[in-house]
Design a protein around this motif. Structure first.
Motif, short mmCIF file in Angstrom:
data_model
loop_
_atom_site.label_atom_id
_atom_site.label_comp_id
_atom_site.label_asym_id
_atom_site.label_seq_id
_atom_site.Cartn_x
_atom_site.Cartn_y
_atom_site.Cartn_z
N ILE A 112 5.33 -4.38 -0.98
CA ILE A 112 5.48 -5.04 0.32
C ILE A 112 6.75 -4.56 1.01
CG2 ILE A 112 5.91 -7.25 1.46
CD1 ILE A 112 4.11 -8.55 -0.65
N PHE A 113 7.85 -4.51 0.29
CA PHE A 113 9.14 -4.16 0.87
C PHE A 113 9.49 -2.70 0.62
CE2 PHE A 113 9.41 -8.73 -0.02
CZ PHE A 113 9.76 -9.19 1.23
N TYR A 114 10.14 -2.10 1.58
CA TYR A 114 10.66 -0.75 1.40
C TYR A 114 11.98 -0.62 2.14
CZ TYR A 114 8.58 0.22 5.98
OH TYR A 114 8.24 0.20 7.30
N THR A 166 1.50 4.52 7.42
CA THR A 166 0.12 4.90 7.71
C THR A 166 -0.84 3.91 7.07
OG1 THR A 166 -0.03 6.33 5.76
CG2 THR A 166 0.68 7.36 7.81
N MET A 167 -1.99 3.77 7.70
CA MET A 167 -3.06 2.96 7.13
C MET A 167 -4.28 3.87 6.99
SD MET A 167 -4.57 -0.76 8.25
CE MET A 167 -5.08 -0.29 9.88
N GLN A 212 -3.90 7.18 8.84
CA GLN A 212 -3.63 7.14 10.28
C GLN A 212 -2.27 6.48 10.53
OE1 GLN A 212 -5.59 8.65 12.57
NE2 GLN A 212 -6.71 9.30 10.75
N PRO A 213 -1.39 7.15 11.29
CA PRO A 213 -0.07 6.56 11.56
C PRO A 213 -0.19 5.29 12.40
CG PRO A 213 -0.24 8.81 12.42
CD PRO A 213 -1.57 8.45 11.88
N ILE A 214 0.57 4.25 11.99
CA ILE A 214 0.55 3.00 12.76
C ILE A 214 1.95 2.59 13.23
CG2 ILE A 214 -1.58 2.10 11.77
CD1 ILE A 214 0.17 0.31 9.98
N LEU A 269 15.77 -2.79 5.62
CA LEU A 269 14.72 -3.29 4.75
C LEU A 269 13.52 -3.65 5.63
CD1 LEU A 269 13.84 -4.30 1.91
CD2 LEU A 269 14.78 -6.52 2.54
N TYR A 270 12.34 -3.17 5.28
CA TYR A 270 11.14 -3.38 6.07
C TYR A 270 10.01 -3.88 5.19
CZ TYR A 270 13.59 -0.66 9.61
OH TYR A 270 14.50 -0.22 10.52
N MET A 271 8.96 -4.38 5.85
CA MET A 271 7.77 -4.87 5.13
C MET A 271 6.54 -4.07 5.57
SD MET A 271 8.22 -9.02 5.31
CE MET A 271 6.60 -9.29 4.65
N LYS A 272 5.59 -3.98 4.65
CA LYS A 272 4.30 -3.37 4.95
C LYS A 272 3.24 -4.09 4.13
CE LYS A 272 4.66 0.37 1.56
NZ LYS A 272 3.59 0.03 0.65
N ALA A 273 2.01 -3.92 4.50
CA ALA A 273 0.91 -4.53 3.74
C ALA A 273 0.74 -3.78 2.42
CB ALA A 273 -0.38 -4.49 4.55
N PRO A 274 0.76 -4.49 1.31
CA PRO A 274 0.66 -3.79 0.02
C PRO A 274 -0.73 -3.16 -0.17
CG PRO A 274 0.56 -6.17 -0.31
CD PRO A 274 0.84 -5.94 1.15
N PHE A 275 -0.72 -1.96 -0.72
CA PHE A 275 -1.93 -1.22 -1.10
C PHE A 275 -2.76 -0.74 0.08
CE2 PHE A 275 -1.09 -4.49 -4.40
CZ PHE A 275 -0.55 -3.64 -5.36
N ILE A 276 -2.51 -1.24 1.30
CA ILE A 276 -3.25 -0.80 2.48
C ILE A 276 -2.42 0.21 3.26
CG2 ILE A 276 -4.24 -1.54 4.68
CD1 ILE A 276 -4.85 -4.24 3.34
N HIS A 277 -1.14 -0.09 3.42
CA HIS A 277 -0.25 0.80 4.15
C HIS A 277 0.46 1.73 3.18
CE1 HIS A 277 0.19 -2.37 7.57
NE2 HIS A 277 -0.95 -1.69 7.66
#
Length: 181
Positions: free
Chosen positions: A27-29, A40-41, A44-46, A54-62
């Motif tokens: 989740i965090f990076y 990317t998802m 595809q770049p989003i 520190l940022y968040m992203k959707a786990p396993f999807i992004h």
């Protein structure tokens, strides 16, 4: 019987802890000051991330594609060129560059290796054109800096538009005559 019961209770907690660790780490990076990234998802770049933090992203999807912000260099192989008076000269050049538009960079060349190949092709082609306009003596003595400056300017405009790269400069590292001479 008591120690077997304690061991069997620890296993689910260990598994749950491991799964929680994987989820949180996906989740965090963190982006540091030397890098930039694209989220990317499914390829595809989003989102483009340029600022450290520190940022968040959707786990396993992004997925996260990281790119260097620092000045990079490409050390091309020596190439033989022909001057206007048909003399052969071997030139070894170095280019310094940086990624300025990570989204365009990702869309066109994807990796630093892909960028190096394209950049070296462009610079080598421009060097071939410029060296062919001048005599051997002019190139070796007086016009070398002007030739390199012309190559840098032309290649700079080309790579910025096409690949999201800022070409800082092109330098001649070595200038030789062919081995046969």
């Amino acid at each position: 019987g008591e120690s077997v019961k304690n061991k069997s209770l620890k296993l689910p907690f260990l598994i749950a802890g491991y799964i929680a660790f994987l989820a949180v780490s996906n989740i965090f990076y963190i982006i540091d000051e030397r890098e930039q990234a694209i989220v990317t998802m499914f390829g595809q770049p989003i989102r483009t991330v340029r600022e450290p933090g520190l940022y968040m992203k959707a786990p396993f999807i992004h997925s996260l594609q990281r790119f260097d912000k620092r000045v990079l260099s490409s050390d091309a192989l020596a190439v033989e060129y022909l001057t206007s008076d048909k003399k052969r000269v071997v030139v070894d050049h170095v280019s310094r560059w940086r990624i300025t538009d990570p989204l365009e960079f990702y869309r066109t060349v994807r990796t630093e290796v892909g960028a190096l190949i394209r950049l070296n092709d462009i610079v080598t082609g421009r060097l071939r054109e410029e060296i062919a306009k001048h005599s051997f003596i002019d190139f070796v003595r007086e016009k070398r800096e002007a030739i390199v400056q012309a190559v840098s300017n032309d290649a700079r405009a080309s790579v910025k538009q096409q690949f999201g790269i800022e070409l800082i400069d092109v330098r001649i590292k070595r200038l030789d005559l062919p081995r046969e001479v």
